[in-house]
Design a protein around this motif. Sequence first.
Motif, PDB file in Angstrom:
ATOM      1  N   PHE A  84       0.811  -1.217   0.000  1.00 17.97           N
ATOM      2  CA  PHE A  84       0.000   0.000   0.000  1.00 17.97           C
ATOM      3  C   PHE A  84       0.845   1.268   0.000  1.00 17.97           C
ATOM      4  O   PHE A  84       0.416   2.305  -0.462  1.00 17.97           O
ATOM      5  CB  PHE A  84      -0.990   0.002   1.176  1.00 17.97           C
ATOM      6  N   PHE A 102     -13.933  -2.245  -8.320  1.00 15.47           N
ATOM      7  CA  PHE A 102     -14.802  -2.673  -7.233  1.00 15.47           C
ATOM      8  C   PHE A 102     -16.215  -2.694  -7.798  1.00 15.47           C
ATOM      9  O   PHE A 102     -16.928  -1.697  -7.768  1.00 15.47           O
ATOM     10  CB  PHE A 102     -14.691  -1.736  -6.040  1.00 15.47           C
ATOM     11  N   MET A 105     -19.381  -1.314  -6.071  1.00 17.80           N
ATOM     12  CA  MET A 105     -19.447   0.089  -5.669  1.00 17.80           C
ATOM     13  C   MET A 105     -19.742   0.942  -6.900  1.00 17.80           C
ATOM     14  O   MET A 105     -19.527   0.510  -8.024  1.00 17.80           O
ATOM     15  CB  MET A 105     -18.119   0.503  -5.026  1.00 17.80           C
ATOM     16  N   HIS A 116      -8.427   7.859  -1.038  1.00 21.40           N
ATOM     17  CA  HIS A 116      -8.523   7.488   0.359  1.00 21.40           C
ATOM     18  C   HIS A 116      -7.485   8.187   1.251  1.00 21.40           C
ATOM     19  O   HIS A 116      -7.812   8.725   2.294  1.00 21.40           O
ATOM     20  CB  HIS A 116      -8.362   5.968   0.406  1.00 21.40           C
ATOM     21  N   THR A 183      -4.986   8.366  -7.670  1.00 23.45           N
ATOM     22  CA  THR A 183      -4.026   8.262  -6.570  1.00 23.45           C
ATOM     23  C   THR A 183      -2.870   9.233  -6.775  1.00 23.45           C
ATOM     24  O   THR A 183      -1.922   9.240  -5.998  1.00 23.45           O
ATOM     25  CB  THR A 183      -3.457   6.830  -6.446  1.00 23.45           C
TER      26      THR A 183
ATOM     27  N   SER B 186     -13.307   2.552   2.032  1.00 24.96           N
ATOM     28  CA  SER B 186     -12.143   1.680   1.909  1.00 24.96           C
ATOM     29  C   SER B 186     -12.472   0.305   2.478  1.00 24.96           C
ATOM     30  O   SER B 186     -11.964  -0.712   2.009  1.00 24.96           O
ATOM     31  CB  SER B 186     -10.919   2.282   2.588  1.00 24.96           C
ATOM     32  N   ARG B 188     -15.431  -1.189   2.269  1.00 25.83           N
ATOM     33  CA  ARG B 188     -16.165  -1.930   1.240  1.00 25.83           C
ATOM     34  C   ARG B 188     -15.227  -2.350   0.123  1.00 25.83           C
ATOM     35  O   ARG B 188     -15.365  -3.420  -0.464  1.00 25.83           O
ATOM     36  CB  ARG B 188     -17.307  -1.070   0.693  1.00 25.83           C
ATOM     37  N   ALA B 189     -14.241  -1.478  -0.171  1.00 19.06           N
ATOM     38  CA  ALA B 189     -13.271  -1.836  -1.208  1.00 19.06           C
ATOM     39  C   ALA B 189     -12.478  -3.067  -0.778  1.00 19.06           C
ATOM     40  O   ALA B 189     -12.269  -3.981  -1.572  1.00 19.06           O
ATOM     41  CB  ALA B 189     -12.343  -0.660  -1.476  1.00 19.06           C
ATOM     42  N   GLN B 192     -14.259  -6.279  -1.310  1.00 22.99           N
ATOM     43  CA  GLN B 192     -14.344  -6.798  -2.665  1.00 22.99           C
ATOM     44  C   GLN B 192     -13.012  -7.301  -3.186  1.00 22.99           C
ATOM     45  O   GLN B 192     -12.963  -8.298  -3.890  1.00 22.99           O
ATOM     46  CB  GLN B 192     -14.890  -5.727  -3.604  1.00 22.99           C
ATOM     47  N   ASP B 193     -11.940  -6.578  -2.912  1.00 18.28           N
ATOM     48  CA  ASP B 193     -10.660  -6.946  -3.495  1.00 18.28           C
ATOM     49  C   ASP B 193      -9.548  -6.305  -2.654  1.00 18.28           C
ATOM     50  O   ASP B 193      -9.174  -5.162  -2.874  1.00 18.28           O
ATOM     51  CB  ASP B 193     -10.606  -6.442  -4.942  1.00 18.28           C
ATOM     52  N   LYS B 195      -6.325  -6.905  -2.417  1.00 14.94           N
ATOM     53  CA  LYS B 195      -5.063  -6.619  -3.081  1.00 14.94           C
ATOM     54  C   LYS B 195      -5.168  -5.320  -3.882  1.00 14.94           C
ATOM     55  O   LYS B 195      -4.286  -4.485  -3.856  1.00 14.94           O
ATOM     56  CB  LYS B 195      -4.731  -7.804  -3.995  1.00 14.94           C
ATOM     57  N   MET B 196      -6.303  -5.181  -4.588  1.00 14.98           N
ATOM     58  CA  MET B 196      -6.492  -3.981  -5.390  1.00 14.98           C
ATOM     59  C   MET B 196      -6.579  -2.748  -4.495  1.00 14.98           C
ATOM     60  O   MET B 196      -6.015  -1.702  -4.807  1.00 14.98           O
ATOM     61  CB  MET B 196      -7.779  -4.126  -6.221  1.00 14.98           C
ATOM     62  N   ALA B 197      -7.271  -2.888  -3.372  1.00 15.81           N
ATOM     63  CA  ALA B 197      -7.381  -1.756  -2.444  1.00 15.81           C
ATOM     64  C   ALA B 197      -5.990  -1.343  -1.979  1.00 15.81           C
ATOM     65  O   ALA B 197      -5.673  -0.159  -1.920  1.00 15.81           O
ATOM     66  CB  ALA B 197      -8.253  -2.133  -1.257  1.00 15.81           C
ATOM     67  N   ALA B 198      -5.140  -2.339  -1.692  1.00 13.16           N
ATOM     68  CA  ALA B 198      -3.778  -2.022  -1.259  1.00 13.16           C
ATOM     69  C   ALA B 198      -3.030  -1.278  -2.354  1.00 13.16           C
ATOM     70  O   ALA B 198      -2.302  -0.321  -2.081  1.00 13.16           O
ATOM     71  CB  ALA B 198      -3.033  -3.296  -0.888  1.00 13.16           C
ATOM     72  N   LEU B 199      -3.239  -1.690  -3.603  1.00 14.57           N
ATOM     73  CA  LEU B 199      -2.531  -1.034  -4.704  1.00 14.57           C
ATOM     74  C   LEU B 199      -3.001   0.405  -4.895  1.00 14.57           C
ATOM     75  O   LEU B 199      -2.334   1.202  -5.526  1.00 14.57           O
ATOM     76  CB  LEU B 199      -2.726  -1.815  -6.006  1.00 14.57           C
ATOM     77  N   LEU B 200      -4.176   0.726  -4.370  1.00 14.03           N
ATOM     78  CA  LEU B 200      -4.640   2.114  -4.456  1.00 14.03           C
ATOM     79  C   LEU B 200      -4.234   2.891  -3.209  1.00 14.03           C
ATOM     80  O   LEU B 200      -4.686   4.003  -2.988  1.00 14.03           O
ATOM     81  CB  LEU B 200      -6.160   2.153  -4.621  1.00 14.03           C
ATOM     82  N   VAL B 202      -4.648   1.889   0.064  1.00 17.11           N
ATOM     83  CA  VAL B 202      -5.423   1.652   1.289  1.00 17.11           C
ATOM     84  C   VAL B 202      -4.639   0.689   2.170  1.00 17.11           C
ATOM     85  O   VAL B 202      -4.214  -0.371   1.705  1.00 17.11           O
ATOM     86  CB  VAL B 202      -6.802   1.053   0.953  1.00 17.11           C
ATOM     87  N   VAL B 311     -14.018 -15.007 -11.155  1.00 20.37           N
ATOM     88  CA  VAL B 311     -13.306 -15.578 -12.298  1.00 20.37           C
ATOM     89  C   VAL B 311     -11.918 -14.939 -12.396  1.00 20.37           C
ATOM     90  O   VAL B 311     -11.795 -13.747 -12.252  1.00 20.37           O
ATOM     91  CB  VAL B 311     -14.085 -15.338 -13.605  1.00 20.37           C
TER      92      VAL B 311
END
Lengths: 285, 311
Positions: A84, A102, A105, A116, A183, B186, B188-189, B192-193, B195-200, B202, B311
């Motif tokens: 992160f 997502f 959302m 964020h 970002t 964050s 809810r993110a 769902q995902d 790893k993706m949240a971390a890449l953004l 979070v 998938v």
Amino acid sequence: MSNWQKNPILTIEHMTMRFGGLVAVNDLSFDVGRKDITALIGPNGAGKTTVFNCITGFYKPTEGRLSMNRNSGQEYLLERMPDFEIAQKAGIARTFQNIRLFGGMTVLENLMVAQHNTLMDASLFTFGGIFGISSFKNAEKQAIENAKSWLERIDLIDRADDPAADLPYGAQRRLEIARAMCTEPEILCLDEPAAGLNPNESNQLNQLLHKIREEFGTSILLIEHDMSVVMEISDHVIVLDYGEKISDGTPDFVKNDPHVIAAYLGVEDEEIEAVEEEVKKEKSS
Amino acid sequence: MEYFLQQLINGVTLGSIYGLIAIGYTMVYGIIGMINFAHGDIFMVGSFIALMTIILLGITALTPAFILLAALLLVLVLTMVFTAVWGWTVERIAYRPLRGSFRLAPLITAIGMSIALQNFVQTSQGATNKPLQPLISGGIKVIEGIVSDRVFVVQLSYMQMIIIVTTLVLMAAFTALISKTSLGRSQRACEQDQKMAALLGVDVDRTISLTFVMGAALAAVAGLMFLLYYGVIDFYIGFLAGVKAFTAAVLGGIGSLPGAMLGGLLIGLIETFWSGYFSSEYKDVAAFSILVIVLIFMPSGLLGKPEVEKV
């Protein structure tokens, strides 16, 4: 001397990535120039996506040094940072070959999640926001404004409140790029952004990339299979095959490199020389 | 009719308490796909912290009404804060080190944590019941009537009013937190995902910790309400309340917040009506039978979304 040697934003030195006995990337070194569009190409299974995964912290490389030189002059060693922080501090954002939005959302919320960190700082981890501190409200307002301006750029402003999963494929691609841009990265890594797009959508995508580069000066690193796109938009091309770099230079240089032709057409090592001669002939004629 | 109304009021009160606990189960399941079996015991720890705070602050039934309410509000805040620390600690020492390990590992530590918490409270506080004299008595008469020469009164006690109102306020605040704030987004993110949240950018670990903190804080509220409503607690209350709340979360559709609230309410109502009209010995059987029946026909619960294969 080319821009990527003079003024690199990202320098990768001797990076190796092993999965058990499989060497996906072997002793790879290259530079990404500041504000360049750099393309990473190669046949299927060449290790392109693995390189991306190492840069963005999805994997930790087995060996090597990945240093990011931000525009401010600060240097970050990516292989030592948790995933992160690579987005948060080093300013690197990416998209995926198979889109990872997502889906549950809304389109707008997808862009808000990407902002964020600015919001969390402004709101003292949300607690300030709960007690209605005005700086938080302003930050939230600004984030929404910013998200909306991105939605206008990618022509999705009408669908801001729809779930992201309901968008058509091409729009999802553009949204994913916009989300990465929210970002505020200095390098945008795009994994096959044009894959599966029809010519019209692919055209919109090219325009978007140009817009991003002109407006924000973001360096772009992309994996792409469509050679016409690569040759047209990139300043610098790096070719991988079997996890190793076989060519590195301007699009013109790479196009005529016999190693590249061999890798793509699939000739034996001995035949490379023959191909080399053929290329020479073609040039002279 | 009057009897029905009275049972309805009792059922909603009980359901509110279950609903508050159920939110903790459903949120944790939503974000890391794990059943936090120690959550019921966090509720129990919360009620003990509430009892200690009440005794330390010297609150008794003789305290004037206005000061009493203010003091209870202070108790509420303190209980939430301290129980949240417990929730955070449990996640930090028992679940985080096992993240990324196989699916059953955190489930086993959760059961272990549950037993550890029970035994810790048992040895440190003693195994006897801890009574608290009623602090808030009285109420209002909703309906007063005569049915076949008998005076019948439907009563809504002040305590029940406090429980229902507090629950409504907290649930509204909580829903707003999840849907409107950056933290909720964050979260809810991450659901769902991750790893993706971390890449953004979070911080996923922190988001998960905060989920546990919020769940524990709501369980603490339930603990305080339970203590004030029933006036007696012991180290074992977390088990049954936890199982009921978990049932509520599953009934409503695990992972869904409105589902947890609805499920809690339903379980509370079923239990109360069953003991009101049939027999109180079999109230748990009734609640769990309804669960079984609902799950046969709606495997993902009342408000849950069917699991979509990724998938």
